[in-house]
Design a protein around this motif. Structure first.
Motif, PDB file in Angstrom:
ATOM      1  N   ALA A 119       0.842  -1.179   0.000  1.00  0.00           N
ATOM      2  CA  ALA A 119       0.000   0.000   0.000  1.00  0.00           C
ATOM      3  C   ALA A 119       0.888   1.244   0.000  1.00  0.00           C
ATOM      4  CB  ALA A 119      -0.916   0.011   1.206  1.00  0.00           C
ATOM      5  N   PHE A 120       0.399   2.292  -0.625  1.00  0.00           N
ATOM      6  CA  PHE A 120       1.150   3.548  -0.668  1.00  0.00           C
ATOM      7  C   PHE A 120       0.286   4.650  -0.059  1.00  0.00           C
ATOM      8  CE2 PHE A 120       3.375   1.142  -3.801  1.00  0.00           C
ATOM      9  CZ  PHE A 120       4.660   1.634  -3.805  1.00  0.00           C
ATOM     10  N   CYS A 121       0.929   5.598   0.553  1.00  0.00           N
ATOM     11  CA  CYS A 121       0.219   6.764   1.083  1.00  0.00           C
ATOM     12  C   CYS A 121       0.957   8.003   0.613  1.00  0.00           C
ATOM     13  CB  CYS A 121       0.173   6.721   2.607  1.00  0.00           C
ATOM     14  SG  CYS A 121      -0.590   8.167   3.350  1.00  0.00           S
ATOM     15  N   TRP A 122       0.256   8.874  -0.093  1.00  0.00           N
ATOM     16  CA  TRP A 122       0.856  10.124  -0.569  1.00  0.00           C
ATOM     17  C   TRP A 122       0.349  11.253   0.312  1.00  0.00           C
ATOM     18  CZ3 TRP A 122       4.043   9.866  -4.858  1.00  0.00           C
ATOM     19  CH2 TRP A 122       3.976   8.699  -5.604  1.00  0.00           C
ATOM     20  N   ARG A 123       1.274  11.958   0.965  1.00  0.00           N
ATOM     21  CA  ARG A 123       0.839  13.059   1.828  1.00  0.00           C
ATOM     22  C   ARG A 123       1.837  14.200   1.733  1.00  0.00           C
ATOM     23  NH1 ARG A 123      -3.263  12.419   5.595  1.00  0.00           N
ATOM     24  NH2 ARG A 123      -4.081  10.318   5.673  1.00  0.00           N
ATOM     25  N   LEU A 124       1.325  15.390   1.838  1.00  0.00           N
ATOM     26  CA  LEU A 124       2.185  16.565   2.000  1.00  0.00           C
ATOM     27  C   LEU A 124       1.652  17.323   3.201  1.00  0.00           C
ATOM     28  CD1 LEU A 124       4.424  18.405   0.946  1.00  0.00           C
ATOM     29  CD2 LEU A 124       2.708  19.593  -0.397  1.00  0.00           C
ATOM     30  N   ARG A 125       2.513  17.555   4.161  1.00  0.00           N
ATOM     31  CA  ARG A 125       2.061  18.233   5.384  1.00  0.00           C
ATOM     32  C   ARG A 125       2.978  19.401   5.671  1.00  0.00           C
ATOM     33  NH1 ARG A 125      -1.107  16.391   9.759  1.00  0.00           N
ATOM     34  NH2 ARG A 125      -0.825  17.664  11.623  1.00  0.00           N
ATOM     35  N   SER A 126       2.415  20.530   5.947  1.00  0.00           N
ATOM     36  CA  SER A 126       3.204  21.682   6.373  1.00  0.00           C
ATOM     37  C   SER A 126       2.912  21.927   7.842  1.00  0.00           C
ATOM     38  CB  SER A 126       2.822  22.920   5.552  1.00  0.00           C
ATOM     39  OG  SER A 126       1.576  23.420   6.002  1.00  0.00           O
ATOM     40  N   SER A 127       3.561  22.947   8.391  1.00  0.00           N
ATOM     41  CA  SER A 127       3.301  23.264   9.793  1.00  0.00           C
ATOM     42  C   SER A 127       1.934  23.892   9.979  1.00  0.00           C
ATOM     43  CB  SER A 127       4.383  24.226  10.300  1.00  0.00           C
ATOM     44  OG  SER A 127       4.377  25.416   9.536  1.00  0.00           O
ATOM     45  N   VAL A 128       1.257  24.205   8.877  1.00  0.00           N
ATOM     46  CA  VAL A 128      -0.036  24.869   8.971  1.00  0.00           C
ATOM     47  C   VAL A 128      -1.184  23.879   8.888  1.00  0.00           C
ATOM     48  CG1 VAL A 128      -1.513  26.629   7.935  1.00  0.00           C
ATOM     49  CG2 VAL A 128       0.959  26.942   7.943  1.00  0.00           C
ATOM     50  N   MET A 129      -1.148  22.966   7.919  1.00  0.00           N
ATOM     51  CA  MET A 129      -2.305  22.100   7.699  1.00  0.00           C
ATOM     52  C   MET A 129      -1.918  20.943   6.794  1.00  0.00           C
ATOM     53  SD  MET A 129      -4.321  24.442   4.870  1.00  0.00           S
ATOM     54  CE  MET A 129      -5.477  23.158   4.477  1.00  0.00           C
ATOM     55  N   VAL A 130      -2.759  19.891   6.808  1.00  0.00           N
ATOM     56  CA  VAL A 130      -2.624  18.829   5.826  1.00  0.00           C
ATOM     57  C   VAL A 130      -3.266  19.329   4.536  1.00  0.00           C
ATOM     58  CG1 VAL A 130      -3.286  16.479   5.211  1.00  0.00           C
ATOM     59  CG2 VAL A 130      -2.684  17.012   7.562  1.00  0.00           C
ATOM     60  N   LEU A 131      -2.488  19.393   3.458  1.00  0.00           N
ATOM     61  CA  LEU A 131      -2.980  19.990   2.229  1.00  0.00           C
ATOM     62  C   LEU A 131      -3.813  19.024   1.391  1.00  0.00           C
ATOM     63  CD1 LEU A 131       0.247  21.932   1.229  1.00  0.00           C
ATOM     64  CD2 LEU A 131      -1.776  22.812   2.383  1.00  0.00           C
ATOM     65  N   ARG A 132      -3.363  17.778   1.271  1.00  0.00           N
ATOM     66  CA  ARG A 132      -4.083  16.811   0.461  1.00  0.00           C
ATOM     67  C   ARG A 132      -3.591  15.418   0.815  1.00  0.00           C
ATOM     68  NH1 ARG A 132      -8.730  17.260  -1.819  1.00  0.00           N
ATOM     69  NH2 ARG A 132      -8.071  19.381  -2.301  1.00  0.00           N
ATOM     70  N   SER A 133      -4.466  14.433   0.839  1.00  0.00           N
ATOM     71  CA  SER A 133      -4.025  13.093   1.197  1.00  0.00           C
ATOM     72  C   SER A 133      -4.818  12.045   0.423  1.00  0.00           C
ATOM     73  CB  SER A 133      -4.192  12.849   2.701  1.00  0.00           C
ATOM     74  OG  SER A 133      -5.568  12.850   3.058  1.00  0.00           O
ATOM     75  N   VAL A 134      -4.225  10.869   0.301  1.00  0.00           N
ATOM     76  CA  VAL A 134      -4.887   9.698  -0.263  1.00  0.00           C
ATOM     77  C   VAL A 134      -4.709   8.587   0.751  1.00  0.00           C
ATOM     78  CG1 VAL A 134      -4.890   7.994  -2.131  1.00  0.00           C
ATOM     79  CG2 VAL A 134      -4.434  10.401  -2.637  1.00  0.00           C
ATOM     80  N   ALA A 135      -5.780   7.928   1.117  1.00  0.00           N
ATOM     81  CA  ALA A 135      -5.696   6.838   2.085  1.00  0.00           C
ATOM     82  C   ALA A 135      -4.828   5.717   1.527  1.00  0.00           C
ATOM     83  CB  ALA A 135      -7.098   6.320   2.392  1.00  0.00           C
ATOM     84  N   PRO A 136      -4.208   4.906   2.391  1.00  0.00           N
ATOM     85  CA  PRO A 136      -3.372   3.802   1.909  1.00  0.00           C
ATOM     86  C   PRO A 136      -4.157   2.876   0.992  1.00  0.00           C
ATOM     87  CG  PRO A 136      -3.058   4.128   4.265  1.00  0.00           C
ATOM     88  CD  PRO A 136      -4.202   5.004   3.859  1.00  0.00           C
ATOM     89  N   ILE A 137      -3.625   2.640  -0.194  1.00  0.00           N
ATOM     90  CA  ILE A 137      -4.278   1.783  -1.179  1.00  0.00           C
ATOM     91  C   ILE A 137      -3.216   0.994  -1.934  1.00  0.00           C
ATOM     92  CG2 ILE A 137      -6.309   3.252  -1.554  1.00  0.00           C
ATOM     93  CD1 ILE A 137      -4.903   4.355  -4.034  1.00  0.00           C
ATOM     94  N   VAL A 138      -3.644  -0.092  -2.560  1.00  0.00           N
ATOM     95  CA  VAL A 138      -2.782  -0.795  -3.499  1.00  0.00           C
ATOM     96  C   VAL A 138      -2.812  -0.019  -4.806  1.00  0.00           C
ATOM     97  CG1 VAL A 138      -2.401  -2.910  -4.792  1.00  0.00           C
ATOM     98  CG2 VAL A 138      -3.211  -3.022  -2.422  1.00  0.00           C
ATOM     99  N   VAL A 139      -1.640   0.416  -5.260  1.00  0.00           N
ATOM    100  CA  VAL A 139      -1.577   1.265  -6.443  1.00  0.00           C
ATOM    101  C   VAL A 139      -1.545   0.402  -7.696  1.00  0.00           C
ATOM    102  CG1 VAL A 139      -0.255   3.021  -7.671  1.00  0.00           C
ATOM    103  CG2 VAL A 139      -0.400   3.085  -5.179  1.00  0.00           C
ATOM    104  N   ASP A 140      -2.636   0.459  -8.460  1.00  0.00           N
ATOM    105  CA  ASP A 140      -2.681  -0.168  -9.773  1.00  0.00           C
ATOM    106  C   ASP A 140      -3.285   0.850 -10.739  1.00  0.00           C
ATOM    107  OD1 ASP A 140      -5.407  -0.124  -9.228  1.00  0.00           O
ATOM    108  OD2 ASP A 140      -5.485  -2.250  -8.684  1.00  0.00           O
ATOM    109  N   ARG A 141      -3.541   0.458 -11.961  1.00  0.00           N
ATOM    110  CA  ARG A 141      -4.030   1.422 -12.961  1.00  0.00           C
ATOM    111  C   ARG A 141      -5.353   2.055 -12.561  1.00  0.00           C
ATOM    112  NH1 ARG A 141      -1.172   1.793 -17.465  1.00  0.00           N
ATOM    113  NH2 ARG A 141       0.347   0.154 -17.963  1.00  0.00           N
ATOM    114  N   SER A 142      -6.198   1.299 -11.889  1.00  0.00           N
ATOM    115  CA  SER A 142      -7.497   1.848 -11.492  1.00  0.00           C
ATOM    116  C   SER A 142      -7.369   2.907 -10.409  1.00  0.00           C
ATOM    117  CB  SER A 142      -8.409   0.722 -10.999  1.00  0.00           C
ATOM    118  OG  SER A 142      -7.882   0.128  -9.825  1.00  0.00           O
ATOM    119  N   ALA A 143      -6.268   2.900  -9.668  1.00  0.00           N
ATOM    120  CA  ALA A 143      -6.084   3.853  -8.579  1.00  0.00           C
ATOM    121  C   ALA A 143      -5.275   5.071  -8.983  1.00  0.00           C
ATOM    122  CB  ALA A 143      -5.406   3.164  -7.395  1.00  0.00           C
ATOM    123  N   LEU A 144      -4.670   5.053 -10.176  1.00  0.00           N
ATOM    124  CA  LEU A 144      -3.779   6.145 -10.555  1.00  0.00           C
ATOM    125  C   LEU A 144      -4.524   7.467 -10.724  1.00  0.00           C
ATOM    126  CD1 LEU A 144      -1.297   4.472 -13.087  1.00  0.00           C
ATOM    127  CD2 LEU A 144      -0.893   5.143 -10.712  1.00  0.00           C
ATOM    128  N   GLY A 145      -5.757   7.425 -11.214  1.00  0.00           N
ATOM    129  CA  GLY A 145      -6.514   8.661 -11.427  1.00  0.00           C
ATOM    130  C   GLY A 145      -6.674   9.476 -10.157  1.00  0.00           C
TER     131      GLY A 145
END
Length: 221
Positions: free
Chosen positions: A1-27
């Protein structure tokens, strides 16, 4: 599973829950990445804490290979919690590989995170190198034969360990040192360089310098 996150000292900007990355999940992943904004400072400790929580909550079996990959391009705004996070990750058998990108990242800290948890440190020089590093990490997970690799070094009488190059370590009550090593993939080897100090001995004397023992979780079954 992969989790993509970017966090600053201010806020969580955008996140994707842990998932198995395949072609259906790339979008959805690409959409979330496209909405990221770089602002604030690098809250590395908060990101590591979140990644470990999600790894442990994912239900991975104790014998599974647990790996977090961190990509950093700056200096953490607060590195205070990170030594304890390294110890926690090590205790749970979570290897953290780190990727340093750009000109201003804290190379020493990222290397310490990787070495302290059994991961690997990558210096990233170009965008293409990021993809190469991620592919390397995925291949190592797929081919892993040993994780949570720990080397125990015990010097002989009259001998002391001056340093273990690249692995900060302090002696325990028996003068021994314990070193966390990276996970081992099939056919892979690791070299450890140890500097020793010994008392004077007569010419031709036999000296017991060092005993070494390795423990690990076996993934060959």
């Amino acid at each position: 599973a992969f989790c993509w996150r970017l966090r600053s000292s201010v806020m969580v900007l955008r996140s994707v829950a842990p998932i198995v990355v395949d072609r259906s999940a790339l979008g959805p992943v690409k959409e979330a990445l496209g909405k990221m904004e770089a602002r604030g400072t690098t809250d590395l400790a908060a990101g590591l804490q979140l990644a470990m929580q999600q790894t442990l909550a994912s239900g991975l079996a104790s014998e599974a290979v647990r790996r977090i990959v961190v990509l950093g391009d700056g200096v953490p705004n607060d590195a205070g919690p990170i030594p304890q996070q390294i110890a926690t990750a090590k205790g749970y058998g979570i290897a953290i590989s780190t990727l340093g990108f750009g000109l201003e990242y804290d190379e020493v800290l990222l290397a310490q995170i990787a070495q302290g948890t059994g991961g690997r440190f990558h210096r990233i020089d170009a965008d293409e190198s990021i993809a190469t590093a991620f592919r390397d990490e995925v291949l190592r997970i797929e081919r892993a034969v040993a994780s949570n690799v720990v080397l125990r070094l015990q010097p002989g009488p009259g001998v002391s360990i001056s340093r273990i190059i690249g692995h900060p370590s302090a002696p325990d009550a028996t003068r021994g040192h314990t070193v966390q090593l990276a996970d081992l993939a099939e056919g892979q080897s690791q070299e450890i360089f140890v500097e020793l100090t010994t008392t004077a001995h007569r010419s031709g004397a036999t000296v017991e310098l060092l005993d070494a023992a390795v423990s690990y979780e076996d993934h060959t079954a």
